[in-house]
Enzyme design. Structure first.
Site, PDB file in Angstrom:
ATOM      1  N   HIS A 269     119.737  41.435 -49.547  1.00 35.13           N
ATOM      2  CA  HIS A 269     120.196  42.836 -49.126  1.00 35.13           C
ATOM      3  C   HIS A 269     121.246  43.239 -50.191  1.00 35.13           C
ATOM      4  O   HIS A 269     121.196  44.668 -50.495  1.00 35.13           O
ATOM      5  CB  HIS A 269     121.107  42.905 -48.018  1.00 35.13           C
ATOM      6  CG  HIS A 269     121.704  43.796 -47.369  1.00 35.13           C
ATOM      7  ND1 HIS A 269     121.022  44.849 -47.031  1.00 35.13           N
ATOM      8  CD2 HIS A 269     123.042  44.122 -47.087  1.00 35.13           C
ATOM      9  CE1 HIS A 269     121.690  45.806 -46.504  1.00 35.13           C
ATOM     10  NE2 HIS A 269     123.071  45.520 -46.380  1.00 35.13           N
TER      11      HIS A 269
ATOM     12  N   GLU B 104     133.170  45.450 -37.950  1.00 35.51           N
ATOM     13  CA  GLU B 104     132.074  44.569 -38.516  1.00 35.51           C
ATOM     14  C   GLU B 104     132.478  43.369 -38.859  1.00 35.51           C
ATOM     15  O   GLU B 104     133.816  42.693 -38.770  1.00 35.51           O
ATOM     16  CB  GLU B 104     131.397  45.413 -39.536  1.00 35.51           C
ATOM     17  CG  GLU B 104     130.671  46.316 -38.958  1.00 35.51           C
ATOM     18  CD  GLU B 104     129.827  47.241 -40.225  1.00 35.51           C
ATOM     19  OE1 GLU B 104     129.824  46.689 -41.530  1.00 35.51           O
ATOM     20  OE2 GLU B 104     129.222  48.116 -39.974  1.00 35.51           O
TER      21      GLU B 104
ATOM     22  N   ARG C 163     128.703  37.132 -43.195  1.00 36.56           N
ATOM     23  CA  ARG C 163     127.267  37.275 -43.435  1.00 36.56           C
ATOM     24  C   ARG C 163     126.640  36.155 -43.842  1.00 36.56           C
ATOM     25  O   ARG C 163     125.454  35.621 -43.379  1.00 36.56           O
ATOM     26  CB  ARG C 163     127.064  38.359 -44.561  1.00 36.56           C
ATOM     27  CG  ARG C 163     127.347  39.868 -43.759  1.00 36.56           C
ATOM     28  CD  ARG C 163     126.665  40.918 -44.482  1.00 36.56           C
ATOM     29  NE  ARG C 163     126.662  42.192 -43.904  1.00 36.56           N
ATOM     30  CZ  ARG C 163     126.601  43.563 -44.269  1.00 36.56           C
ATOM     31  NH1 ARG C 163     126.341  43.533 -45.627  1.00 36.56           N
ATOM     32  NH2 ARG C 163     126.561  44.576 -43.451  1.00 36.56           N
TER      33      ARG C 163
ATOM     34  N   HIS D  75     121.213  39.979 -45.775  1.00 35.03           N
ATOM     35  CA  HIS D  75     121.672  40.323 -44.702  1.00 35.03           C
ATOM     36  C   HIS D  75     120.872  39.689 -43.385  1.00 35.03           C
ATOM     37  O   HIS D  75     119.798  39.295 -43.601  1.00 35.03           O
ATOM     38  CB  HIS D  75     121.058  41.975 -44.531  1.00 35.03           C
ATOM     39  CG  HIS D  75     121.842  42.404 -43.347  1.00 35.03           C
ATOM     40  ND1 HIS D  75     121.550  42.176 -42.036  1.00 35.03           N
ATOM     41  CD2 HIS D  75     122.862  43.504 -43.399  1.00 35.03           C
ATOM     42  CE1 HIS D  75     122.393  43.052 -41.259  1.00 35.03           C
ATOM     43  NE2 HIS D  75     123.264  43.759 -42.164  1.00 35.03           N
TER      44      HIS D  75
ATOM     45  N   ARG E 114     130.316  39.614 -50.257  1.00 37.15           N
ATOM     46  CA  ARG E 114     130.679  41.013 -49.928  1.00 37.15           C
ATOM     47  C   ARG E 114     131.151  41.147 -48.291  1.00 37.15           C
ATOM     48  O   ARG E 114     130.490  40.906 -47.458  1.00 37.15           O
ATOM     49  CB  ARG E 114     129.736  41.972 -50.372  1.00 37.15           C
ATOM     50  CG  ARG E 114     130.124  43.494 -50.022  1.00 37.15           C
ATOM     51  CD  ARG E 114     129.015  44.393 -50.377  1.00 37.15           C
ATOM     52  NE  ARG E 114     127.764  44.355 -49.591  1.00 37.15           N
ATOM     53  CZ  ARG E 114     127.359  44.958 -48.476  1.00 37.15           C
ATOM     54  NH1 ARG E 114     128.511  45.872 -47.871  1.00 37.15           N
ATOM     55  NH2 ARG E 114     126.361  44.738 -48.043  1.00 37.15           N
TER      56      ARG E 114
END
Length: 521
Positions: free
Chosen positions: A354, A132, A295, A249, A389
């Site tokens: 998110h 990811e 992100r 997100h 994060r």
């Protein structure tokens, strides 16, 4: 350490009292991954779990698609995982906490396997690990592509049902913290769907209530996730940190649902691309890592494309193609329900609130700054996430700190609190909440500026004057003021009027209590 004035309080408050006797040793508020894993880890110590809905049906943990990050591959290491966590957090991750969760992560994955979580396997039986964004190696353990959260919660719910040391109360929400005359937390005040008020006292209370996504109009969280724990803890005098940092997100599925379905980041890990409505890829214009950029970078790029009228879409046709139904069944089902077939169509996307990186400050053992109160999961600020994060570190943090809290409380000598009281504000009416959510998305969203944040603070104050200090208004006010005070751009917090990044500095907030004599005067 910086601070800023606390919001105005007053209006529509009810005072509740409770006797000195503790009804439970450990009271766990919340029944997501953090709460249920903690309850199981506490055995044989008896505990009580508060769930606002039937187990497994209210927690955002069950909606997690990507999985749980841990250094499980022989070529990976806790040191590499911690380094990736620190790099993603934009200067505000506590390196000790990053190393702690990275080192303890593999053991917690094995705990979940022992509970029956069917993580995906390779043909030779090893865990199948996904890559990811911002991870230097594949390290995300997942289930059936995008069903990790549901599979983990199903296993935990079954284990809780089979346990003898856990009692569960369903259908009630915590609306206030009871405190004795020493300010020690003594339990919670509960409200059911009919508005009936009860109390639950305990020697130790643990808040595991989730995040703040429900404060935003576009979110992937349950609408009930409105930061109530942050408001309750702040007003009780707990230290709060970094509440301006919200992770949006990048790839919520834009089909007009509330909450918005999520298109897991694992799709981009598999090679899915981001394109505008003309079919042109655009991420190279924004970041060298393109689709696998952090992100916050991807969310801002998508926001910019949409704001320019070019639209944004996730193209999985080549990367996943005909394998979509079996590899990513949750995303496939959400798309099909809206008339989109991701095997042949691009998926319309938009950034959505998110995950909340800030919250109630916790130490290495999950203890807040208030005696009798521990915190775990998304409502906390442990230092693990900083300003942004790292993908799939949220489930990791939850299980690591649940385990640590349980280790601290399992055989501890727990003192009983004294007689206690709590102040409970009225609930925020639906129309006022929808007004707040719209303003939060528009003015405290992916891109922020002083003018919009000032307007948002004005809206919060107006709603407080009309409805009193309802929990969503307290938390939204803290977030807006923190965002206004941080005059830089860092991680998930982007100020168009302050685009540069300054020296790394966390923001802490502690409520100031007036002296009784001063209040009387």
């Amino acid at each position: 350490m910086t601070g800023y004035p606390d919001p105005v309080t007053g209006g529509n408050i009810q005072t509740i009292t409770a006797p000195a006797a503790a009804a439970s040793d450990v009271l766990i508020v919340g029944a997501g991954l953090a709460g249920l894993f903690l309850a199981l880890e506490l055995a044989p110590r008896r505990c009580l779990v508060i769930s606002p809905a039937p187990l497994g049906q209210a927690a955002s943990s069950a909606w997690a698609q990507g999985g749980l990050a841990a250094a499980l591959d022989p070529l990976d290491s806790a040191e590499q995982h911690a380094r990736d966590t620190i790099n993603a957090g934009a200067g505000l991750v506590d390196p000790i906490i990053a190393r702690l969760i990275a080192e303890e992560g593999p053991a917690r994955v094995r705990d979940l396997i022992a509970l029956g979580v069917p993580f995906d396997r390779t043909p030779d039986g090893a865990l199948a690990l996904s890559l990811e964004a911002a991870h230097s190696r594949p390290r995300v353990a997942r289930v059936a592509g995008d069903l990790a959260g549901k599979a983990i919660m199903d296993a935990l719910v079954a284990a809780v049902a089979a346990s003898t040391h856990i009692t569960v109360i369903e259908g009630v929400r915590a609306v206030g913290l009871l405190q004795d005359e020493t300010n020690r937390v003594a339990g919670v005040v509960l409200r059911d769907a009919a508005g009936n008020i009860t109390t639950q006292t305990a020697c130790q209370t643990v808040l595991c209530t989730g995040g703040t996504g429900g404060l935003f109009q576009v979110t992937t969280n349950p609408r009930e996730a409105r930061g109530d724990a942050i408001a309750m803890a702040y007003e009780a005098g707990a230290l709060i940190a970094d509440v301006e940092f919200v992770q949006f997100h990048p790839t919520a599925i834009d089909i007009g649902r509330d909450p918005a379905p999520l298109a897991t980041e694992a799709l981009r890990g598999e090679g899915a691309t981001l394109r505008n409505r003309d079919g042109k890829r655009f991420m190279a214009n924004y970041h060298t890592l393109e689709e696998l950029a952090p992100r916050d970078e991807v969310a801002r790029a998508i926001h910019s494309e949409r704001a320019a009228g070019r639209g944004a879409f996730l193209d999985c046709r080549t990367a996943v193609g005909t394998h979509f139904p079996e590899h990513f069944p949750t995303v496939f089902g959400a798309c099909k329900s809206a008339g989109i077939d991701p095997r042949f169509d691009m998926i319309p996307i938009a950034p959505a609130a998110h995950y909340h990186m800030g919250g109630i400050v916790a130490d290495f053992w999950g203890r807040s700054t208030l005696n009798g109160l521990s915190v775990c999961g998304e409502c906390t600020s442990t230092g693990a996430h900083g300003a942004n994060r790292l993908a799939s570190n949220s489930l990791l943090e939850a299980v690591v700190f649940s385990h640590r809290i349980a280790a601290h409380l399992r055989e501890a000598d727990l003192d009983e609190p004294g007689a206690s009281t709590a102040t409970i504000p009225a609930s925020l009416p639906h129309d006022a909440l929808q007004t707040l959510r719209g303003e939060m998305s528009a003015k405290c969203g992916v891109v922020r500026d002083a003018s919009g944040l000032g307007d948002l603070i004005g809206t919060v104050e107006t709603l407080r004057d009309q409805h009193g200090p309802a929990r969503p208004l307290v938390t939204a006010g803290l977030m807006a003021r923190a965002a206004l005070a941080r005059e830089e751009s860092r991680g998930g917090h982007y100020r168009s009027d302050f685009p540069d990044t300054g020296e790394p500095e966390r923001q802490f907030l502690l409520r100031e209590f007036k002296d009784t004599a001063e209040e009387i005067a």
